[in-house]
Design a protein around this motif. Structure first.
Motif, PDB file in Angstrom:
ATOM      1  N   GLY A  18       0.837  -1.199   0.000  1.00 11.27           N
ATOM      2  CA  GLY A  18       0.000   0.000   0.000  1.00 11.27           C
ATOM      3  C   GLY A  18       0.867   1.243   0.000  1.00 11.27           C
ATOM      4  N   CYS A  19       0.249   2.375   0.230  1.00 10.19           N
ATOM      5  CA  CYS A  19       1.014   3.627   0.236  1.00 10.19           C
ATOM      6  C   CYS A  19       0.233   4.678   1.018  1.00 10.19           C
ATOM      7  CB  CYS A  19       1.251   4.113  -1.189  1.00 10.19           C
ATOM      8  SG  CYS A  19       2.249   5.620  -1.244  1.00 10.19           S
ATOM      9  N   ALA A  20       0.971   5.480   1.775  1.00  6.98           N
ATOM     10  CA  ALA A  20       0.322   6.479   2.642  1.00  6.98           C
ATOM     11  C   ALA A  20       0.135   7.821   1.949  1.00  6.98           C
ATOM     12  CB  ALA A  20       1.183   6.684   3.885  1.00  6.98           C
ATOM     13  N   TYR A  21       0.658   7.968   0.722  1.00 11.47           N
ATOM     14  CA  TYR A  21       0.775   9.315   0.159  1.00 11.47           C
ATOM     15  C   TYR A  21      -0.450   9.786  -0.615  1.00 11.47           C
ATOM     16  CZ  TYR A  21       5.145   9.633   2.361  1.00 11.47           C
ATOM     17  OH  TYR A  21       6.091   9.684   3.352  1.00 11.47           O
ATOM     18  N   GLY A  22      -1.359   8.868  -0.903  1.00 13.98           N
ATOM     19  CA  GLY A  22      -2.700   9.232  -1.362  1.00 13.98           C
ATOM     20  C   GLY A  22      -2.787  10.069  -2.629  1.00 13.98           C
ATOM     21  N   CYS A  23      -1.903   9.831  -3.608  1.00 11.26           N
ATOM     22  CA  CYS A  23      -2.047  10.561  -4.882  1.00 11.26           C
ATOM     23  C   CYS A  23      -3.412  10.169  -5.471  1.00 11.26           C
ATOM     24  CB  CYS A  23      -0.915  10.204  -5.838  1.00 11.26           C
ATOM     25  SG  CYS A  23       0.702  10.608  -5.155  1.00 11.26           S
ATOM     26  N   LYS A  24      -4.113  11.163  -5.961  1.00 10.64           N
ATOM     27  CA  LYS A  24      -5.530  10.975  -6.284  1.00 10.64           C
ATOM     28  C   LYS A  24      -5.782  10.009  -7.442  1.00 10.64           C
ATOM     29  CE  LYS A  24      -7.363  14.268  -3.560  1.00 10.64           C
ATOM     30  NZ  LYS A  24      -6.595  14.098  -2.350  1.00 10.64           N
ATOM     31  N   PHE A  25      -4.777   9.827  -8.304  1.00 11.41           N
ATOM     32  CA  PHE A  25      -4.961   9.032  -9.517  1.00 11.41           C
ATOM     33  C   PHE A  25      -4.488   7.595  -9.359  1.00 11.41           C
ATOM     34  CE2 PHE A  25      -1.135  11.577  -9.385  1.00 11.41           C
ATOM     35  CZ  PHE A  25      -0.164  10.603  -9.423  1.00 11.41           C
ATOM     36  N   CYS A  26      -4.005   7.218  -8.173  1.00 12.59           N
ATOM     37  CA  CYS A  26      -3.198   6.003  -8.034  1.00 12.59           C
ATOM     38  C   CYS A  26      -3.950   4.901  -7.285  1.00 12.59           C
ATOM     39  CB  CYS A  26      -1.910   6.350  -7.288  1.00 12.59           C
ATOM     40  SG  CYS A  26      -0.911   4.927  -6.908  1.00 12.59           S
ATOM     41  N   ALA A  27      -3.866   3.670  -7.811  1.00 11.15           N
ATOM     42  CA  ALA A  27      -4.532   2.538  -7.165  1.00 11.15           C
ATOM     43  C   ALA A  27      -3.792   2.079  -5.916  1.00 11.15           C
ATOM     44  CB  ALA A  27      -4.638   1.378  -8.155  1.00 11.15           C
ATOM     45  N   SER A  28      -2.470   2.291  -5.890  1.00 14.31           N
ATOM     46  CA  SER A  28      -1.680   1.780  -4.753  1.00 14.31           C
ATOM     47  C   SER A  28      -2.076   2.419  -3.434  1.00 14.31           C
ATOM     48  CB  SER A  28      -0.192   2.032  -4.977  1.00 14.31           C
ATOM     49  OG  SER A  28       0.272   1.248  -6.025  1.00 14.31           O
ATOM     50  N   GLY A  29      -2.488   3.685  -3.494  1.00 11.96           N
ATOM     51  CA  GLY A  29      -2.795   4.377  -2.251  1.00 11.96           C
ATOM     52  C   GLY A  29      -4.263   4.256  -1.840  1.00 11.96           C
ATOM     53  N   LEU A  30      -5.077   3.549  -2.646  1.00  7.25           N
ATOM     54  CA  LEU A  30      -6.524   3.556  -2.379  1.00  7.25           C
ATOM     55  C   LEU A  30      -6.892   3.010  -1.003  1.00  7.25           C
ATOM     56  CD1 LEU A  30      -8.275   2.585  -5.760  1.00  7.25           C
ATOM     57  CD2 LEU A  30      -8.361   4.757  -4.527  1.00  7.25           C
ATOM     58  N   MET A  77       4.384  -0.447  -6.183  1.00  8.67           N
ATOM     59  CA  MET A  77       3.575   0.014  -5.061  1.00  8.67           C
ATOM     60  C   MET A  77       4.441   0.634  -3.968  1.00  8.67           C
ATOM     61  SD  MET A  77       1.140  -2.293  -2.707  1.00  8.67           S
ATOM     62  CE  MET A  77       0.944  -3.433  -4.032  1.00  8.67           C
ATOM     63  N   GLY A  78       3.978   1.775  -3.451  1.00  6.03           N
ATOM     64  CA  GLY A  78       4.676   2.407  -2.322  1.00  6.03           C
ATOM     65  C   GLY A  78       5.565   3.559  -2.728  1.00  6.03           C
ATOM     66  N   GLU A  79       5.932   4.347  -1.738  1.00  3.48           N
ATOM     67  CA  GLU A  79       6.871   5.463  -1.921  1.00  3.48           C
ATOM     68  C   GLU A  79       8.233   4.959  -1.434  1.00  3.48           C
ATOM     69  OE1 GLU A  79       7.419   8.914  -2.933  1.00  3.48           O
ATOM     70  OE2 GLU A  79       9.316   8.141  -2.199  1.00  3.48           O
ATOM     71  N   PRO A  80       9.168   4.674  -2.344  1.00  2.00           N
ATOM     72  CA  PRO A  80      10.437   4.046  -1.934  1.00  2.00           C
ATOM     73  C   PRO A  80      11.187   4.839  -0.870  1.00  2.00           C
ATOM     74  CG  PRO A  80      10.313   4.240  -4.330  1.00  2.00           C
ATOM     75  CD  PRO A  80       9.097   4.910  -3.792  1.00  2.00           C
ATOM     76  N   THR A  83      10.480   8.946  -6.783  1.00  2.00           N
ATOM     77  CA  THR A  83       9.815   9.478  -5.587  1.00  2.00           C
ATOM     78  C   THR A  83       8.754  10.510  -5.959  1.00  2.00           C
ATOM     79  OG1 THR A  83      10.125  10.675  -3.508  1.00  2.00           O
ATOM     80  CG2 THR A  83      11.652  11.221  -5.268  1.00  2.00           C
ATOM     81  N   SER A  84       7.735  10.588  -5.105  1.00  4.20           N
ATOM     82  CA  SER A  84       6.697  11.598  -5.327  1.00  4.20           C
ATOM     83  C   SER A  84       7.179  12.973  -4.837  1.00  4.20           C
ATOM     84  CB  SER A  84       5.424  11.196  -4.591  1.00  4.20           C
ATOM     85  OG  SER A  84       5.689  11.054  -3.207  1.00  4.20           O
ATOM     86  N   GLY A  85       8.353  12.996  -4.152  1.00  5.05           N
ATOM     87  CA  GLY A  85       8.916  14.302  -3.775  1.00  5.05           C
ATOM     88  C   GLY A  85       9.178  14.466  -2.297  1.00  5.05           C
TER      89      GLY A  85
HETATM   90  S1  SF4 Z   1       2.458   4.691  -4.920  1.00  4.81           S
HETATM   91 FE1  SF4 Z   1       3.397   6.599  -5.691  1.00  4.81          FE
HETATM   92  S2  SF4 Z   1       1.794   7.512  -6.995  1.00  4.81           S
HETATM   93 FE2  SF4 Z   1       0.782   5.961  -5.711  1.00  4.81          FE
HETATM   94  S3  SF4 Z   1      -0.010   7.092  -3.897  1.00  4.81           S
HETATM   95 FE3  SF4 Z   1       2.050   6.312  -3.385  1.00  4.81          FE
HETATM   96  S4  SF4 Z   1       3.472   7.973  -3.884  1.00  4.81           S
HETATM   97 FE4  SF4 Z   1       1.528   8.421  -4.933  1.00  4.81          FE
END
Ligand code: SF4
Length: 368
Positions: free
Chosen positions: A123-135, A181-184, A215-217
């Motif tokens: 999963g991912c905590a960063y919640g980018c609006k377009f991304c399935a990984s963070g859903l 998947m995830g923010e490395p 990275t998302s930044g």
């Molecule tokens: S996996 Fe990447 S794109 Fe998806 S929510 Fe996380 S940081 Fe954002």
């Protein structure tokens, strides 16, 4: 959530740590390299195959370590030779690893280049609006061994297919990208350790220049990464060329807006002496305007970056769409006219839930 497996996997060990463990077991130091050679060069999948190790040592290793910490539960293939592996971890979490084959013109022939897209978190905590990984949010960080294991699963798959032109001791792929998947960079220590194992001469011996971390930044981690000695590449998932657009689709931008992100990116580039990549997913009516293209061109020129445009892969349940081809072309033309180095990805994998995180979500919610 912190995860401790019942037995640690040997795929998370460096030669230095393994030497220490073996020394404590009364073994000479050369045994560590012997064990690692069986794993990364001969790529065996059981202790019993390590025939130059004494039997009692094989038994001791089996009681101290497990081999694969992830089991392959599914492979999905797309017509355009994108393949997605779904792996199950010891705590019954699922992760995805994707192989993407791009044809490339070689001398007098077309050759396929294979890129492996690796996950770094469940999963991912960063919640980018377009991304399935963070859903479904973040569940946990992957251990270094679980990151390395993804690549060994791909090795097993490709070794079995047996491309006769490849030497068995080489990794059977050309590039590794941490864009699954995830923010490395939110899993910094495990990421860096895994890269060390992948790159080392006693590990997968995979060239650091063919490894890209995306990275998302996360600005503090980008600055920390700039001081790492290993020469891998960095990609920034920009996806918007102004704070207004980034704020709308990437919550991380509120913490690290462009005024702090871009100087950090420039510092990384200067310290590593390499061109950065800006990833830019093209989403219809969100970030595909001429104005965004012009701003993106300015940023790319300013920090000396290559732009990789990726037409959006639809995610069920999300409203976003891919711009049509003329619109994609018009966007890219602005970059070309501004003299910016760029590529546009010919989209692959639409028919196998290609956007990262989709397959795992489906597996966790229903039977696939
Ligand atoms: S996996 Fe990447 S794109 Fe998806 S929510 Fe996380 S940081 Fe954002």
């Amino acid at each position: 959530m912190r995860f401790s497996p019942q037995l640690p996997s040997i795929y998370g060990e460096t030669v230095e740590r393994l030497t220490e463990r073996l020394r404590a077991m009364g073994e000479p130091p050369f045994r560590a390299r012997q064990v690692l050679e069986w794993i990364y060069k001969k790529r065996v999948t059981s202790w019993d195959e390590m025939i130059n190790l004494p039997k009692p040592l094989r038994s001791s290793l089996a009681s101290e370590y497990q081999l694969h910490p992830a089991q392959q539960v599914l492979i999905k293939r797309a017509g355009d030779i994108t393949e997605k592996l779904l792996l199950e971890l010891e705590d019954r979490s699922y992760i995805e690893t994707v192989l993407i084959r791009y044809p490339q013109r070689g001398v007098g022939q077309e050759i396929a280049r294979t890129t492996v897209c690796v996950s770094s978190q469940v999963g991912c905590a960063y919640g980018c609006k377009f991304c399935a990984s963070g859903l479904d949010g973040w569940k946990r960080d992957l251990l270094a061994s679980e990151i390395v294991s993804q690549l060994l699963h791909v090795c097993a798959l490709e070794d079995e297919r047996g491309d006769p032109d490849r030497k068995r001791q080489e990794a059977p792929f050309d590039n590794i990208v941490f864009m699954g998947m995830g923010e490395p960079l939110a899993n910094y220590d495990n990421l860096v350790r895994a890269i060390h194992i992948i790159n080392a001469d006693w590990g997968l011996r995979f060239g650091a220049r063919r490894i890209t971390v995306s990275t998302s930044g996360l600005v503090p981690q980008i600055l920390r990464l700039a001081d790492e000695p290993v020469q891998f590449r960095l990609a920034i998932s920009l996806h918007g060329a102004t704070n207004e657009v980034r704020n709308a689709i990437m919550p991380i931008n509120r913490r690290y807006p462009l005024e702090t992100l871009l100087p950090a990116a420039r510092e990384f580039s200067q310290k590593h002496g390499r061109m950065l990549t800006l990833e830019y997913i093209l989403i219809e009516d969100i970030n595909d305007s001429f104005e965004q293209a012009r701003e993106l061109a300015k940023i790319a020129r300013d920090i000396h970056a290559h732009v990789n445009c990726i037409p959006y892969n639809r995610v069920p349940g999300l409203p976003w769409r891919r711009p049509d081809l003329p619109r994609q072309e018009a966007f890219v033309r602005v970059l070309r006219d501004a003299g910016v180095s760029h590529t546009i990805r010919k989209e692959k994998g639409d028919d196998i839930d290609a956007a990262c995180g989709q397959l795992r979500l489906r597996k966790e919610k229903t039977a696939v």
